[in-house]
Scaffold this active site. Structure first.
Site, PDB file in Angstrom:
ATOM      1  N   LYS A  72      39.358 -32.374 -27.122  1.00 37.85           N
ATOM      2  CA  LYS A  72      38.617 -33.109 -27.934  1.00 37.85           C
ATOM      3  C   LYS A  72      37.226 -32.905 -27.546  1.00 37.85           C
ATOM      4  O   LYS A  72      36.490 -32.436 -27.776  1.00 37.85           O
ATOM      5  CB  LYS A  72      38.906 -34.593 -28.313  1.00 37.85           C
ATOM      6  CG  LYS A  72      40.802 -34.283 -28.862  1.00 37.85           C
ATOM      7  CD  LYS A  72      41.124 -35.353 -29.379  1.00 37.85           C
ATOM      8  CE  LYS A  72      42.699 -35.206 -29.253  1.00 37.85           C
ATOM      9  NZ  LYS A  72      42.906 -34.144 -31.485  1.00 37.85           N
ATOM     10  N   ASP A 112      45.760 -44.793 -24.466  1.00 38.78           N
ATOM     11  CA  ASP A 112      45.768 -43.195 -24.629  1.00 38.78           C
ATOM     12  C   ASP A 112      43.945 -43.681 -25.265  1.00 38.78           C
ATOM     13  O   ASP A 112      43.904 -43.735 -26.268  1.00 38.78           O
ATOM     14  CB  ASP A 112      46.668 -42.802 -26.074  1.00 38.78           C
ATOM     15  CG  ASP A 112      46.531 -41.490 -26.270  1.00 38.78           C
ATOM     16  OD1 ASP A 112      45.701 -40.745 -25.979  1.00 38.78           O
ATOM     17  OD2 ASP A 112      46.723 -41.224 -27.443  1.00 38.78           O
ATOM     18  N   TRP A 152      48.252 -41.759 -33.839  1.00 37.11           N
ATOM     19  CA  TRP A 152      49.146 -42.087 -32.635  1.00 37.11           C
ATOM     20  C   TRP A 152      49.472 -42.284 -31.681  1.00 37.11           C
ATOM     21  O   TRP A 152      50.913 -42.433 -31.149  1.00 37.11           O
ATOM     22  CB  TRP A 152      47.576 -41.444 -32.381  1.00 37.11           C
ATOM     23  CG  TRP A 152      47.414 -40.159 -32.499  1.00 37.11           C
ATOM     24  CD1 TRP A 152      46.256 -39.451 -33.301  1.00 37.11           C
ATOM     25  CD2 TRP A 152      47.898 -38.938 -33.079  1.00 37.11           C
ATOM     26  NE1 TRP A 152      46.069 -38.837 -34.068  1.00 37.11           N
ATOM     27  CE2 TRP A 152      47.448 -37.722 -33.490  1.00 37.11           C
ATOM     28  CE3 TRP A 152      48.789 -38.021 -31.865  1.00 37.11           C
ATOM     29  CZ2 TRP A 152      47.484 -36.676 -33.780  1.00 37.11           C
ATOM     30  CZ3 TRP A 152      49.598 -36.963 -32.236  1.00 37.11           C
ATOM     31  CH2 TRP A 152      49.153 -36.327 -32.935  1.00 37.11           C
TER      32      TRP A 152
HETATM   33  N1  PMP Z   1      46.734 -39.117 -29.402  1.00 41.84           N
HETATM   34  C1  PMP Z   1      45.715 -38.787 -30.059  1.00 41.84           C
HETATM   35  C2  PMP Z   1      44.637 -39.803 -29.645  1.00 41.84           C
HETATM   36  C3  PMP Z   1      45.125 -37.942 -30.704  1.00 41.84           C
HETATM   37  O1  PMP Z   1      44.280 -37.218 -31.282  1.00 41.84           O
HETATM   38  C4  PMP Z   1      46.770 -36.358 -30.197  1.00 41.84           C
HETATM   39  C5  PMP Z   1      45.947 -34.955 -30.930  1.00 41.84           C
HETATM   40  N2  PMP Z   1      45.464 -34.818 -32.085  1.00 41.84           N
HETATM   41  C6  PMP Z   1      47.468 -36.738 -29.796  1.00 41.84           C
HETATM   42  C7  PMP Z   1      47.371 -37.813 -28.904  1.00 41.84           C
HETATM   43  C8  PMP Z   1      48.239 -35.908 -29.134  1.00 41.84           C
HETATM   44  O2  PMP Z   1      47.743 -35.274 -28.512  1.00 41.84           O
HETATM   45  P1  PMP Z   1      49.201 -33.219 -28.273  1.00 41.84           P
HETATM   46  O3  PMP Z   1      48.420 -32.608 -29.365  1.00 41.84           O
HETATM   47  O4  PMP Z   1      47.543 -32.661 -27.166  1.00 41.84           O
HETATM   48  O5  PMP Z   1      49.766 -34.187 -27.566  1.00 41.84           O
END
Ligand code: PMP
Length: 359
Positions: free
Chosen positions: A195, A171, A101
């Site tokens: 989550k 994030d 991520w």
């Molecule tokens: N950051 C983290 C830490 C994630 O776990 C995720 C999705 N699993 C994202 C960003 C991306 O999120 P989204 O699918 O809501 O764009």
């Protein structure tokens, strides 16, 4: 019988919250209208939204000089919006590559300007983090960026660097409200809600107001934080259902001890799983013990065939989502706030029995 849900997101919700949504779906609090058919410019939505934001502020301990609101576009849109707003011409930003991520956020940032990596976990295969005390911003930095919990690698910052006057941006998609956090250390905290906070759709934004003075003001409307802050996230139609469910979920977190209550639960659940892994030669955790995630417990078995068998048999036993992310393989138990203790107890017993039969 409800399944035991170890999915990484969208993920398990408290049954109480699902029941509340069901009971209120057709006729919200006797008003003869569903929340999801009400105008976002009307009193019914606005009252609920204000309560949602107030509870989020209270649970996170957000200081007065921060804006809090929700947007669409997922956490992924923020990977681009952050550099578009804050990575100014001729300057740079500090990023850490600690897993999938933050890597995605780093590649988006590179499209807008110069990026310094203050940590690159590639060599260790993203199994460790830097000591926060050793992390210092570079001289020309517009901001420092990190992902507090890497959902796929199962690695989590336990403490955060002190970045002085350089804004720290995090994030927190996969560990938001799983522990108390000192918001004042951060200029911005954001993440998807799917989550720990509710169903997919909304993205939370917590941003110190003075960040707006540093931003690039020449952006299309939706990409400009200034506009969203001014409109409290209601510049365009917000993801109403997701926000309503988040509100119910925040009330549930509050009833269950707030951020500290969630941390106590997380420590017990993660503790049980890591003990089961560490006390056997059959299971193995690839992650540096100092930075193991309390939300996503990643583990390996002696062979990929055994991992496949584990996934199949755990599914048959009512446990869903234990297969690791397709990019890394292995196994992963996502044990977010709403996952009941019994599900983890059940998984630990299953693991011990699986080892006895296959070890
Ligand atoms: N950051 C983290 C830490 C994630 O776990 C995720 C999705 N699993 C994202 C960003 C991306 O999120 P989204 O699918 O809501 O764009």
């Amino acid at each position: 019988m409800r399944k035991m849900n170890f999915f990484a997101g969208p993920s398990t919700m408290p049954v109480e919250v699902l029941e509340e949504l069901r009971d209120q779906l057709v006729d919200y609090e006797g008003q003869g209208l569903s929340m999801i058919e009400a105008s976002h410019r009307g009193g019914m939505f606005e009252e609920m939204y204000d309560e949602c934001l107030a509870t989020f502020r209270e649970l996170m301990g957000v200081p007065e000089n921060y804006d809090v609101y929700f947007l669409g576009g997922g956490a992924t849109l923020q990977f681009a919006m952050i550099p578009m707003n804050f990575l100014l011409p001729g300057k740079s930003a500090d990023y850490s590559k600690t897993g999938t991520w933050s890597n995605k956020a780093t590649s988006d940032a590179k499209k807008f300007g110069s990026v310094n990596l203050f940590f690159d976990g590639t060599e260790s295969n993203f199994t460790t983090l830097p000591d926060p005390k050793s992390v210092k911003p570079s001289p020309d930095s517009c901001y420092m960026y990190l992902c507090s919990n890497e959902t796929i690698g199962g690695i989590e910052w336990q403490d955060f660097p002190d970045t002085g006057d350089v804004p720290l941006i995090a994030d927190m998609s996969s560990d938001i409200l799983s522990r108390p956090v000192d918001v004042s250390k951060f200029a911005m905290i954001y993440g998807g809600v799917q989550k720990n906070l509710g169903p997919a759709g909304a993205t939370f934004i917590i941003m110190r107001k003075d960040m707006l003075e540093r931003r690039n003001e020449n952006l299309p409307a939706y990409l400009d934080y200034g506009l969203h802050a001014k409109e409290k996230g209601l510049y365009n139609t917000p993801p109403v259902f997701s926000i309503w469910a988040v509100k119910c979920n925040l009330d549930w977190i509050k009833r269950n001890g707030g951020a500290q209550g969630m941390l106590d639960r997380a420590c017990k659940k993660a503790g049980m799983l890591y003990d089961t892994i560490d006390s056997s030669d059959f299971f193995r955790s690839p992650v540096d013990k100092r930075y193991r995630s309390r939300m996503n417990v990643v583990f390996r078995l002696p062979s990929e065939d055994l991992e496949k068998k584990f996934v199949k048999e755990s599914q048959e036993a009512g446990m869903l989502g234990l297969k690791g992310h397709r990019s890394v393989g292995g196994l992963r138990a996502s044990i977010y706030n709403a996952l009941p203790m019994e599900a983890v107890e059940n998984l630990c017993s299953f693991m011990k029995e699986f080892e006895r039969k296959n070890g």
